[in-house]
Scaffold this motif. Structure first.
Motif, PDB file in Angstrom:
ATOM      1  N   PRO A 137       0.787  -1.237   0.000  1.00 20.70           N
ATOM      2  CA  PRO A 137       0.000   0.000   0.000  1.00 20.70           C
ATOM      3  C   PRO A 137       0.818   1.285   0.000  1.00 20.70           C
ATOM      4  CG  PRO A 137       0.177  -0.824   2.232  1.00 20.70           C
ATOM      5  CD  PRO A 137       0.938  -1.797   1.357  1.00 20.70           C
ATOM      6  N   TYR A 138       2.106   1.219  -0.237  1.00 15.37           N
ATOM      7  CA  TYR A 138       2.941   2.415  -0.099  1.00 15.37           C
ATOM      8  C   TYR A 138       2.869   3.283  -1.353  1.00 15.37           C
ATOM      9  CZ  TYR A 138       4.823  -1.400   2.712  1.00 15.37           C
ATOM     10  OH  TYR A 138       4.945  -2.492   3.517  1.00 15.37           O
ATOM     11  N   GLY A 139       2.774   4.575  -1.109  1.00 13.76           N
ATOM     12  CA  GLY A 139       2.741   5.497  -2.231  1.00 13.76           C
ATOM     13  C   GLY A 139       4.114   5.955  -2.676  1.00 13.76           C
ATOM     14  N   SER A 140       5.149   5.589  -1.910  1.00 16.12           N
ATOM     15  CA  SER A 140       6.500   6.047  -2.232  1.00 16.12           C
ATOM     16  C   SER A 140       7.515   5.153  -1.535  1.00 16.12           C
ATOM     17  CB  SER A 140       6.692   7.493  -1.760  1.00 16.12           C
ATOM     18  OG  SER A 140       6.641   7.551  -0.336  1.00 16.12           O
ATOM     19  N   PRO A 141       8.770   5.193  -1.998  1.00 19.28           N
ATOM     20  CA  PRO A 141       9.815   4.450  -1.293  1.00 19.28           C
ATOM     21  C   PRO A 141       9.977   4.906   0.155  1.00 19.28           C
ATOM     22  CG  PRO A 141      10.572   5.089  -3.484  1.00 19.28           C
ATOM     23  CD  PRO A 141       9.267   5.797  -3.260  1.00 19.28           C
ATOM     24  N   GLU A 142       9.685   6.181   0.406  1.00 18.00           N
ATOM     25  CA  GLU A 142       9.815   6.698   1.770  1.00 18.00           C
ATOM     26  C   GLU A 142       8.846   5.993   2.709  1.00 18.00           C
ATOM     27  OE1 GLU A 142      11.707   9.236  -1.010  1.00 18.00           O
ATOM     28  OE2 GLU A 142       9.602   8.621  -0.972  1.00 18.00           O
ATOM     29  N   GLU A 143       7.620   5.760   2.264  1.00 20.12           N
ATOM     30  CA  GLU A 143       6.656   5.039   3.095  1.00 20.12           C
ATOM     31  C   GLU A 143       7.091   3.594   3.309  1.00 20.12           C
ATOM     32  OE1 GLU A 143       2.733   5.358   1.516  1.00 20.12           O
ATOM     33  OE2 GLU A 143       2.532   7.489   2.026  1.00 20.12           O
ATOM     34  N   ALA A 144       7.663   2.999   2.279  1.00 21.16           N
ATOM     35  CA  ALA A 144       8.162   1.624   2.420  1.00 21.16           C
ATOM     36  C   ALA A 144       9.289   1.560   3.442  1.00 21.16           C
ATOM     37  CB  ALA A 144       8.635   1.104   1.063  1.00 21.16           C
ATOM     38  N   MET A 145      10.146   2.589   3.478  1.00 23.95           N
ATOM     39  CA  MET A 145      11.242   2.612   4.441  1.00 23.95           C
ATOM     40  C   MET A 145      10.705   2.736   5.860  1.00 23.95           C
ATOM     41  SD  MET A 145      14.556   2.318   4.300  1.00 23.95           S
ATOM     42  CE  MET A 145      15.305   3.055   2.839  1.00 23.95           C
ATOM     43  N   ILE A 146       9.626   3.472   6.030  1.00 24.96           N
ATOM     44  CA  ILE A 146       8.999   3.573   7.356  1.00 24.96           C
ATOM     45  C   ILE A 146       8.553   2.194   7.820  1.00 24.96           C
ATOM     46  CG2 ILE A 146       7.049   4.510   8.657  1.00 24.96           C
ATOM     47  CD1 ILE A 146       7.152   6.972   6.789  1.00 24.96           C
ATOM     48  N   MET A 147       7.860   1.476   6.942  1.00 26.64           N
ATOM     49  CA  MET A 147       7.396   0.141   7.301  1.00 26.64           C
ATOM     50  C   MET A 147       8.572  -0.795   7.570  1.00 26.64           C
ATOM     51  SD  MET A 147       4.895  -1.906   7.912  1.00 26.64           S
ATOM     52  CE  MET A 147       3.356  -1.396   7.109  1.00 26.64           C
ATOM     53  N   ALA A 148       9.606  -0.705   6.751  1.00 24.45           N
ATOM     54  CA  ALA A 148      10.774  -1.560   6.940  1.00 24.45           C
ATOM     55  C   ALA A 148      11.424  -1.315   8.298  1.00 24.45           C
ATOM     56  CB  ALA A 148      11.785  -1.318   5.823  1.00 24.45           C
ATOM     57  N   SER A 149      11.452  -0.070   8.734  1.00 28.59           N
ATOM     58  CA  SER A 149      12.061   0.233  10.035  1.00 28.59           C
ATOM     59  C   SER A 149      11.241  -0.353  11.182  1.00 28.59           C
ATOM     60  CB  SER A 149      12.220   1.748  10.206  1.00 28.59           C
ATOM     61  OG  SER A 149      10.974   2.392  10.414  1.00 28.59           O
ATOM     62  N   ILE A 150       9.922  -0.379  11.024  1.00 23.82           N
ATOM     63  CA  ILE A 150       9.065  -0.981  12.056  1.00 23.82           C
ATOM     64  C   ILE A 150       9.291  -2.485  12.111  1.00 23.82           C
ATOM     65  CG2 ILE A 150       6.674  -1.393  12.752  1.00 23.82           C
ATOM     66  CD1 ILE A 150       5.960   1.306  11.476  1.00 23.82           C
ATOM     67  N   VAL A 151       9.342  -3.104  10.945  1.00 27.45           N
ATOM     68  CA  VAL A 151       9.615  -4.551  10.885  1.00 27.45           C
ATOM     69  C   VAL A 151      10.956  -4.850  11.535  1.00 27.45           C
ATOM     70  CG1 VAL A 151      10.056  -6.489   9.334  1.00 27.45           C
ATOM     71  CG2 VAL A 151       8.192  -4.890   8.832  1.00 27.45           C
ATOM     72  N   GLU A 152      11.955  -4.012  11.238  1.00 29.08           N
ATOM     73  CA  GLU A 152      13.293  -4.218  11.794  1.00 29.08           C
ATOM     74  C   GLU A 152      13.285  -4.202  13.314  1.00 29.08           C
ATOM     75  OE1 GLU A 152      16.545  -5.535  11.623  1.00 29.08           O
ATOM     76  OE2 GLU A 152      16.538  -4.432   9.721  1.00 29.08           O
ATOM     77  N   LYS A 153      12.534  -3.279  13.892  1.00 26.35           N
ATOM     78  CA  LYS A 153      12.528  -3.143  15.344  1.00 26.35           C
ATOM     79  C   LYS A 153      11.637  -4.178  16.022  1.00 26.35           C
ATOM     80  CE  LYS A 153      14.513  -0.323  17.215  1.00 26.35           C
ATOM     81  NZ  LYS A 153      15.924  -0.288  17.666  1.00 26.35           N
ATOM     82  N   GLU A 154      10.738  -4.790  15.282  1.00 33.18           N
ATOM     83  CA  GLU A 154       9.817  -5.759  15.888  1.00 33.18           C
ATOM     84  C   GLU A 154      10.401  -7.161  15.989  1.00 33.18           C
ATOM     85  OE1 GLU A 154       7.247  -5.837  17.547  1.00 33.18           O
ATOM     86  OE2 GLU A 154       5.966  -4.124  17.153  1.00 33.18           O
ATOM     87  N   THR A 155      11.305  -7.529  15.089  1.00 32.32           N
ATOM     88  CA  THR A 155      11.850  -8.886  15.134  1.00 32.32           C
ATOM     89  C   THR A 155      13.271  -8.922  14.617  1.00 32.32           C
ATOM     90  OG1 THR A 155      11.541 -11.182  14.436  1.00 32.32           O
ATOM     91  CG2 THR A 155      10.909  -9.473  12.862  1.00 32.32           C
ATOM     92  N   GLY A 156      14.087  -9.741  15.281  1.00 28.57           N
ATOM     93  CA  GLY A 156      15.444  -9.954  14.821  1.00 28.57           C
ATOM     94  C   GLY A 156      15.600 -11.285  14.111  1.00 28.57           C
ATOM     95  N   ILE A 157      14.488 -11.994  13.910  1.00 33.83           N
ATOM     96  CA  ILE A 157      14.512 -13.292  13.248  1.00 33.83           C
ATOM     97  C   ILE A 157      14.193 -13.088  11.766  1.00 33.83           C
ATOM     98  CG2 ILE A 157      13.476 -15.587  13.156  1.00 33.83           C
ATOM     99  CD1 ILE A 157      12.894 -15.359  16.112  1.00 33.83           C
ATOM    100  N   SER A 158      15.158 -13.409  10.925  1.00 30.88           N
ATOM    101  CA  SER A 158      15.016 -13.134   9.494  1.00 30.88           C
ATOM    102  C   SER A 158      13.778 -13.792   8.899  1.00 30.88           C
ATOM    103  CB  SER A 158      16.266 -13.612   8.744  1.00 30.88           C
ATOM    104  OG  SER A 158      17.407 -12.927   9.191  1.00 30.88           O
ATOM    105  N   SER A 159      13.524 -15.046   9.281  1.00 31.11           N
ATOM    106  CA  SER A 159      12.414 -15.787   8.677  1.00 31.11           C
ATOM    107  C   SER A 159      11.058 -15.212   9.052  1.00 31.11           C
ATOM    108  CB  SER A 159      12.485 -17.258   9.095  1.00 31.11           C
ATOM    109  OG  SER A 159      12.407 -17.377  10.517  1.00 31.11           O
TER     110      SER A 159
END
Length: 392
Positions: A242-264
């Motif tokens: 649902p992202y309108g720009s790469p910037e929004e995707a980076m926001i989501m990626a940062s949340i995912v990064e902070k929520e789990t350290g398990i790659s899978s």
């Protein structure tokens, strides 16, 4: 008489040709055949070293039988200008061709001594390591936190030597403020940092540097690498995100990064947040609340309070709709990939499962059972009850 002279000249020419062919065959065999090394050695290539300098160093260390043949082979294979600086482990019996491949492949150095300045989420530390060729691995010599007391003697002695390799490594999930503050404490770097780069714009990775390198230039390299990663992955994103720009995707990626350290788990975690956005649900993720409190300037160091979950900030996703205004950390490549290509699930909730991972749920009732199980585990471990829970 002239016939005799011509005959002798032809004979001599043939002999020369045969000798030249033999010489070429011998040289080729010397170049591609097993080399003289009986045990692994570490070769250092300095910045600006010429092929001539490196070939003589190889010969002096017993890695090649003839420096001239090595140079000719490098010229013939069009790799003469491709030497990469660093320290490289040359295995026993390595041919000249194999050694040239090692020295021109690039990538991280594989031996010698190195200082790795690791900038982590909780702390930054300097680690001095030395490669043990016999064991085939790096051995830690010294470790310390810069700015906290005097550096160990082993580090002080090594820092003044010219063959020491320097590296700066960013952990996934560090904030831009943490990176800048840590680089300012790196005495082996120089130059001013005038401003903190935008959150999410630095690529967590390992960067080989030299003593005296400019701090701002290193930050620019980190930004350029992160921009390349996003551009590459944005082009392969799922059409359903649902992202309108790469910037929004980076926001989501940062949340995912902070929520789990398990790659899978990352694609599943990303799917939960994407599904919640699609249904108009708030994200309800603790790391965003914490960022609203700390502004990325260090760790919170305690659990969240109920009052903090209710307090409105631009980053409190228990209160605001949609994504926060900026990333909350610098995500790694895998988290960016997960945000742009989340797993196809109908999960709407997740909670810790006690093993380091998470239990995912499709319904609130299923999620509540997972939460109850997690609270029992916390009680058994004597941990305080969780505060920020999706659905509460």
């Amino acid at each position: 008489m002239w016939r005799s002279v011509a005959s002798n000249a032809l004979t001599l020419f043939i002999v020369v040709l045969v000798a030249a062919a033999g010489l070429l065959a011998w040289g080729r065999q010397e170049y591609i055949g097993p080399g003289p090394l009986t045990e692994a050695v570490c070769l250092r290539v300095e910045r600006g070293d010429s092929l001539s300098v490196v070939s003589r160093r190889l010969e002096s260390q017993g890695a090649v039988s003839d420096a001239r043949i090595f140079r000719i082979g490098a010229d013939y294979s069009d790799k003469a200008a491709g030497l990469k600086f660093g320290s490289y482990l040359l295995p026993p019996g390595a041919s000249m061709a194999q050694i040239l491949d090692i020295l021109t492949a690039g990538g991280q150095s594989t031996c010698g001594r190195e200082v790795n300045y690791r900038i982590g989420v909780v702390a930054a530390e300097i680690i001095l390591r030395e490669f043990d060729a016999g064991e085939g691995r790096y051995v830690e010599v010294a470790k310390f936190v810069p700015g906290e007391g005097e550096a160990p003697e082993a580090y002080r002695e090594a820092a003044g030597e010219g063959d020491l390799r320097w590296r700066v490594t960013l952990a996934e999930g560090v904030t831009s403020w943490q990176v800048v503050e840590s680089l300012r404490k790196a005495e082996f770097l120089e130059g001013e940092i005038r401003e903190v780069p935008p959150e999410g714009s630095l690529a967590p990775d390992s960067y080989e540097v030299a003593r005296g390198d400019d701090r701002a230039a290193l930050l620019a390299q980190m930004q350029e690498r992160q921009a390349r990663i996003m551009a590459e992955l944005w082009a392969t994103r799922s059409p359903s995100v649902p992202y309108g720009s790469p910037e929004e995707a980076m926001i989501m990626a940062s949340i995912v990064e902070k929520e789990t350290g398990i790659s899978s788990e990352r694609p599943q975690v990303a799917s939960v947040f994407v599904n919640r956005l699609a249904q108009g649900m708030r994200l309800q993720t603790d790391p965003t609340v914490i960022y609203g409190i700390t502004e990325g300037k260090g760790v919170l160091g305690r659990g969240l309070r109920q009052s903090e979950l209710r307090r409105r900030t631009d980053y409190n996703t228990y209160v605001i709709d949609g994504l926060p205004p900026t990333p909350i950390a610098n995500p790694g490549r895998l988290s960016i990939e997960a945000a742009l290509n989340p797993a196809e699930t109908d999960y709407l909730y997740f909670v810790a499962d006690g093993s380091g991972g998470h239990a995912f749920a499709r319904t609130l009732a299923e999620h509540n059972r997972n939460v109850a199980a997690w609270r029992r585990i916390e009680a058994e471990r004597g941990m305080p009850p969780p505060v920020g829970i999706q659905g509460e």
